[in-house]
Design an enzyme around this catalytic site. Structure first.
Site, PDB file in Angstrom:
ATOM      1  N   LYS A 191      37.868  42.112  17.295  1.00 12.41           N
ATOM      2  CA  LYS A 191      38.533  43.394  17.048  1.00 12.41           C
ATOM      3  C   LYS A 191      38.231  43.959  15.658  1.00 12.41           C
ATOM      4  CE  LYS A 191      42.122  43.214  20.528  1.00 12.41           C
ATOM      5  NZ  LYS A 191      43.550  43.118  20.842  1.00 12.41           N
ATOM      6  N   ARG A 239      43.301  34.617  23.162  1.00 12.36           N
ATOM      7  CA  ARG A 239      42.473  35.423  24.082  1.00 12.36           C
ATOM      8  C   ARG A 239      41.144  35.749  23.397  1.00 12.36           C
ATOM      9  NH1 ARG A 239      41.564  40.857  24.993  1.00 12.36           N
ATOM     10  NH2 ARG A 239      41.355  41.513  27.162  1.00 12.36           N
TER      11      ARG A 239
END
Ligand code: YH5
Length: 280
Positions: free
Chosen positions: A224, A258
């Site tokens: 991210k 995740r």
């Protein structure tokens, strides 16, 4: 956390050590093989590899929720995810997670073999609480400020940690009021979902404040932009940053991590777990 057992349809998850959730995108932009394989074969191969590498959960999403992404129709989402869920359920011994906010997709996914509902909207869509309850599956409730199309425009909080915690606590209580078992709820601060770098850092540093609510906590920050902001690296060069974050998440006793890079993260978790003072 070791005493928590999630009942994911026919499979159980425990959290003596963080569980790895591998990300399987079935949105069209994630296929660039020129049609050599069908989407289904491609998804199956990727999922088989992730399972072999040690992922205990495979998260399937048919709608991109990246910043700026546009919504898709329910039919399109069903067409993308249901065949993949059916196939993975047949072939692999992993928990299949459905990353969706749509009640109809939750129901169909559960019928097709999904074992976990992962909703970035925390079941706020009309009918989503009822649908999730009806499936009997565990739910992951994620915090997001705003909606994917605009959430990164100007995220603002007075106290990000307190606000995210209050939101998730209230959503968990709504779930329980709807008849969802308290033991079937996972919380997630939602890294990158309507948050600046400073917000993401505060949430990560104070993960224990969220864990104090007593639910397993999922950390999703693989590749991210917070990692891009810290390292200056483009999205394809964020593996090392992602692994550093996974190391810290392990030390902080995240229940689920995740990730895109399952094999590498599994090693990182094993080493962090073996060498940290207070994990075992
Ligand atoms: C999450 O955190 N995230 S989809 C932007 C990126 C890289 C990856 C390049 N679904 C989460 O993975 N579900 C997504 O920058 C999620 N928690 C849970 N529970 C976004 C994503 C991504 C976005």
């Amino acid at each position: 956390m070791p005493d928590i057992i999630l009942q994911c349809a026919d499979k159980q998850l425990t959290f003596e050590t963080p569980v790895i959730m591998g990300i399987l995108n079935v949105t069209p932009d994630s296929f660039s093989d020129g049609g050599r394989y069908t989407h289904l074969d491609n998804a199956l191969r990727q999922a088989e590899q992730m399972a072999a590498d040690g992922a205990e959960i495979i998260d399937i999403g048919g709608e991109s929720t990246r910043p700026g992404a546009q919504p898709v129709t329910e039919q399109k989402e069903l067409d993308r995810v249901i065949p993949v869920i059916e196939k993975l359920h047949q072939k692999l011994d992993v928990v299949i997670s459905i990353d969706t906010s749509k009640p109809g997709v939750m129901i169909e996914a559960a019928r097709s073999g999904a074992g976990l509902i992962n909703d970035v909207m925390a079941l706020r869509a009309d009918g989503a609480l009822q649908a999730a309850q009806q499936t009997g599956l565990p739910v992951c409730l994620m915090h997001m400020q705003g909606e994917p199309r605009t959430m990164q425009t100007n995220p603002q909080y007075t106290n990000v940690v307190a606000e995210v915690k209050t939101f998730l606590k209230q959503r968990a209580e709504q779930c329980i009021a709807q008849g969802i078992n308290k033991e079937q709820i996972i919380l997630d601060p939602g890294f990158g979902f309507g948050k600046t770098l400073a917000h993401n850092i505060s949430l990560f540093k104070h993960l224990d404040s969220l864990q104090a609510l007593g639910y397993p906590v999922l950390v999703g920050a693989s590749h991210k932009s917070m990692l891009g902001q810290i390292t200056g690296k483009a999205v394809e060069d964020r593996l090392a940053g992602s692994l550093a974050l996974a190391t810290l998440a392990t030390i902080k006793k995240a229940a689920i991590i995740r990730v895109h890079d399952v094999a590498e993260t599994v090693d990182v978790v094993k080493v962090a777990q073996a060498l940290s003072n207070y994990n075992n």
